[in-house]
Design a protein around this motif. Structure first.
Motif, PDB file in Angstrom:
ATOM      1  N   GLU A   1     -10.694  -5.905  -6.113  1.00 41.31           N
ATOM      2  CA  GLU A   1     -10.213  -4.636  -5.550  1.00 41.31           C
ATOM      3  C   GLU A   1      -8.694  -4.599  -5.691  1.00 41.31           C
ATOM      4  N   TYR A   2      -8.174  -3.492  -6.192  1.00 43.36           N
ATOM      5  CA  TYR A   2      -6.798  -3.409  -6.676  1.00 43.36           C
ATOM      6  C   TYR A   2      -5.753  -3.950  -5.699  1.00 43.36           C
ATOM      7  N   ILE A   3      -5.718  -3.417  -4.485  1.00 47.32           N
ATOM      8  CA  ILE A   3      -4.660  -3.833  -3.562  1.00 47.32           C
ATOM      9  C   ILE A   3      -4.898  -5.254  -3.073  1.00 47.32           C
TER      10      ILE A   3
ATOM     11  N   GLN B   1      -6.089   3.671  -9.759  1.00 50.67           N
ATOM     12  CA  GLN B   1      -7.081   2.845 -10.453  1.00 50.67           C
ATOM     13  C   GLN B   1      -8.419   3.587 -10.484  1.00 50.67           C
TER      14      GLN B   1
ATOM     15  N   VAL C   1     -12.524   1.309  -8.954  1.00 48.87           N
ATOM     16  CA  VAL C   1     -12.407   1.267  -7.506  1.00 48.87           C
ATOM     17  C   VAL C   1     -13.489   0.311  -6.996  1.00 48.87           C
TER      18      VAL C   1
ATOM     19  N   GLY D   1       0.810  -1.213   0.000  1.00 48.92           N
ATOM     20  CA  GLY D   1       0.000   0.000   0.000  1.00 48.92           C
ATOM     21  C   GLY D   1       0.837   1.253   0.000  1.00 48.92           C
TER      22      GLY D   1
ATOM     23  N   ASN E   1      -7.619  -8.193 -13.647  1.00 48.98           N
ATOM     24  CA  ASN E   1      -7.862  -8.215 -12.207  1.00 48.98           C
ATOM     25  C   ASN E   1      -8.819  -9.351 -11.853  1.00 48.98           C
TER      26      ASN E   1
ATOM     27  N   ASN F   1      -0.716   2.357  -4.992  1.00 56.77           N
ATOM     28  CA  ASN F   1      -1.671   3.421  -4.713  1.00 56.77           C
ATOM     29  C   ASN F   1      -2.990   3.110  -5.397  1.00 56.77           C
ATOM     30  N   GLU F   2      -4.012   2.833  -4.609  1.00 56.49           N
ATOM     31  CA  GLU F   2      -5.308   2.484  -5.179  1.00 56.49           C
ATOM     32  C   GLU F   2      -5.922   3.635  -5.967  1.00 56.49           C
ATOM     33  N   GLN F   3      -5.520   4.878  -5.669  1.00 56.62           N
ATOM     34  CA  GLN F   3      -6.104   6.022  -6.355  1.00 56.62           C
ATOM     35  C   GLN F   3      -5.652   6.123  -7.811  1.00 56.62           C
TER      36      GLN F   3
END
Length: 419
Positions: A391-393, A379, A383, A329, A412, A375-377
């Motif tokens: 979910e990305y992470i 994507q 989201v 993260g 994904n 960084n999930e932001q």
């Protein structure tokens, strides 16, 4: 007619007390300033930097309690805060504010919703993770002013979402719903956001998302979840602390105790130390209902990971080998102090910094820098809900837990059974 202000009356009173007719007006002065006198006395007693409290003038004691408190703080203190008599509550949103991330006016500002507290006004209004909010109550957001999304009265939220055009190969904005949200309120924010077990290619992976480490039943509830993980013979545990804002250090120590070897029971989890690095309070590992010390632990952190969540992660990293604990993260907030709440007799509370936090070896805590930054932001168009295997992470962590490496390519999708 000349307007006489409240401040001018106070100043006149001070002059009168100091120089009027030789009469001792000390009692009257103390009575008029008793709220701030209480704050000043309490800060001299408990504040970590009590030797750096700014000496207030006599006129400063007539300030509003919130202003007086901020006036006397040590200049480097970014953590102490004041709690007013009437709490505005919260809408229950965790969000990230950013300028337009795709083609379009770069000056337009959006708030990306990252988490919605169950039972909050935002939850009741239908706000979901992944929504983009462009205005609140008809007023556009700005990059530095977004308090209208934190608390306030009844309002409306204009939402948008991002879609993709295959022909032009560009992202574009689509107008979404306008949501009606009731006034901010106080509500019981659950410490445990969700828990689940995923089965992937013969491996069982436990997943636990925490909002905070608070609540009288926190230890009992988390132990029941970990017991279920143990009974399901999980191979790894994923602990998601990216939105965990802190809470009870004692609860953090109890949860950490389930992930350390029994020989560490009664050893130091962390210490609260004073300005001379002398321990005022020591928290220890203790035997719990179940142990997962032989399972690999993957921890997700973010910029909102703070307090007890950071201490937990740092302590576990010290207590276990580097190959047993991996972090994913963003870098955490890195505040190595704690605040305590002190309720005044006048309906407000002060929350001053009282201690530094040190790990078992005496080293002062510092921010968590993930082993695998992500960084999930980034994507912005995908989201997914927390707990979704897409979910990305979480997708990256699940892939790592199965394959020992991060995934490659843009897909994904993983075959996952969730229970």
């Amino acid at each position: 007619m000349k307007k006489i202000t409240y401040l001018s009356l106070l100043l006149a009173l001070i002059v009168s007390m100091l120089s009027g007719c030789g009469e001792d007006r000390t009692y009257e002065y103390l009575e008029l300033t008793e709220e701030n006198q209480w704050t000043y006395s309490k800060m001299q007693e408990v504040y970590l930097w009590r030797d750096k409290i700014k000496e207030p003038s006599r006129t400063t004691f007539f300030s509003k309690p919130s202003k007086f408190f901020s006036t006397i703080l040590y200049s480097s203190d970014k953590s102490s805060f004041f709690t007013d008599t009437i709490s505005a509550g919260s809408y229950g949103l965790t969000f990230a504010v950013m300028r337009n991330p795709i083609d379009g006016p770069p000056s337009k500002v959006y708030a990306l919703v990252l988490m919605v507290d169950p039972g909050s006004p935002a939850d009741i209004a239908g706000v979901k993770r992944g929504m983009w909010i462009s205005s609140v109550g008809g007023a556009a957001l700005t990059i530095n002013r977004y308090s209208s999304l934190e608390s306030g009265g009844n309002t409306t939220l204009a939402t948008e979402y991002i879609d993709y055009d295959d022909d032009s190969q560009k992202y574009y904005w689509v107008t979404g719903e306008t949501l009606q949200m009731s006034a901010s309120a106080s509500y019981n924010e659950p410490a445990i956001y969700l828990d689940s077990i995923y089965t992937m290619r013969s491996k069982n992976i436990g997943y636990l998302v925490l909002n905070n480490f608070d609540g009288d039943n926190f230890v009992e509830k988390t132990q029941q979840i970990l017991l279920r993980f143990a009974e399901s013979n999980v191979d790894n545990v994923v602990l998601d602390l990216r939105y965990c804002s802190g809470g009870s250090i004692a609860n953090a120590a109890a949860l950490a105790s389930s992930f350390v070897a029994p020989e560490l029971y009664d050893s130091t989890f962390c210490k609260l130390v004073n300005i001379d690095n002398e321990a005022d309070t020591t928290y220890r590992y203790t035997e719990q209902l179940t142990t997962l010390c032989e399972k690999k632990l993957y921890i997700i952190t973010g910029t909102k990971t703070a307090g007890a969540a950071e201490f937990f992660t740092a302590a576990i990293n010290k207590a276990r080998t580097m190959y047993d604990v991996m972090t994913f993260g963003e870098k955490s907030s890195g505040v190595n102090t704690i605040t305590r709440r002190y309720d005044s007799p006048y309906g407000f509370a002060i929350n001053p910094v009282t201690n530094f936090v040190a790990l078992a070896d005496g080293e002062l805590f510092s921010a968590i820098t993930p082993d695998y930054p992500m960084n999930e932001q980034q994507q912005i168009a995908n989201v997914h809900p927390l707990g979704s295997e897409q979910e990305y992470i979480l997708y990256n962590v699940l892939s790592y837990s199965v394959n020992g490496t991060l995934p490659t390519g843009e897909s994904n999708t993983i075959a996952v059974a969730r229970h």
